[in-house]
Enzyme design. Structure first.
Site, PDB file in Angstrom:
ATOM      1  CD  GLU A   1      -2.105   3.899   3.248  1.00  0.00           C
ATOM      2  OE1 GLU A   1      -3.308   4.151   3.422  1.00  0.00           O
ATOM      3  OE2 GLU A   1      -1.715   3.041   2.423  1.00  0.00           O
TER       4      GLU A   1
ATOM      5  CB  CYS B   1      -6.305  -1.205   5.258  1.00  0.00           C
ATOM      6  SG  CYS B   1      -4.550  -1.652   5.197  1.00  0.00           S
TER       7      CYS B   1
ATOM      8  CB  CYS C   1      -1.884   1.191   6.097  1.00  0.00           C
ATOM      9  SG  CYS C   1      -1.396   0.411   4.540  1.00  0.00           S
TER      10      CYS C   1
ATOM     11  CG  HIS D   1      -2.063  -0.981   1.067  1.00  0.00           C
ATOM     12  ND1 HIS D   1      -3.052  -1.124   2.015  1.00  0.00           N
ATOM     13  CD2 HIS D   1      -2.368  -1.873   0.088  1.00  0.00           C
ATOM     14  CE1 HIS D   1      -3.914  -2.050   1.627  1.00  0.00           C
ATOM     15  NE2 HIS D   1      -3.510  -2.522   0.459  1.00  0.00           N
TER      16      HIS D   1
END
EC number: 3.5.4.12
Length: 178
Positions: free
Chosen positions: A86, A110, A113, A84
């Site tokens: 992040e 999420c 993250c 992801h």
């Protein structure tokens, strides 16, 4: 002698719009056909210390791994493989740490993250979209952020579009200093 304007322009990007725009521009690097997400980490001096977007891990061919969202076998989807935005922004940091920093991100993080954000010491998350608000992952992320004291808020843009026009640099009249 001609008089040069002494007043600054008033249509410049303010810091929040600039940082969210950097996150969105970074997202354009993603090869994911369904979701392009970018993240931008900023310190207290308004300096960018990390940028990332969602993509496959370094050294893993994004031509050989799947990009689909659904399949009979989860291993035939992108989910076990993709990193992801992040995560990539934290890993791409250009300073020793990101403690006390803010993260601008296109999509609310999420739970996985959220754990990374908390462990990295990031204290604020500014997100554009929360389209998965009712998912278990988003609910867990909010709970974790609340428990860890990480503030989060929806980004409210002052304008709906920021246009990057590469030709504009050639169309503005140049000013000579006198």
């Amino acid at each position: 002698m001609s008089e040069v304007s002494c007043k600054k322009r008033d249509d410049y990007l303010e810091w929040p719009e600039y940082f969210m725009a950097v996150a969105f521009l970074s997202a354009q690097r993603s090869k994911d056909p369904n979701s392009q997400v970018g993240a931008c980490i900023v310190n207290s001096e308004n300096k960018i210390v990390g940028i990332g977007y969602n993509g496959m891990p370094n050294g893993c061919s994004d031509d050989q791994l799947p990009w689909r969202r659904t399949a009979k076998n989860k291993l035939d989807t992108k989910y076990p493989y993709v990193c992801h935005a992040e995560l990539n922004a934290i890993m791409n940091k250009n300073s020793t740490d990101v403690k006390g920093c803010s993260m601008y991100v296109a999509l609310f993080p999420c739970n996985e993250c959220a754990k990374l954000i908390i462990q990295a010491g990031i204290k604020e998350v500014i997100f554009m979209s929360d389209k998965y608000h009712d998912s278990d992952e988003a609910t867990a992320a909010r709970l974790l952020f609340d428990m860890a004291g990480v503030t989060f808020r929806k980004f409210i843009p002052k304008c709906s579009k920021i246009v990057i026009d590469f030709d504009s640099i050639n169309s503005r009249p140049s000013q000579k200093l006198q």
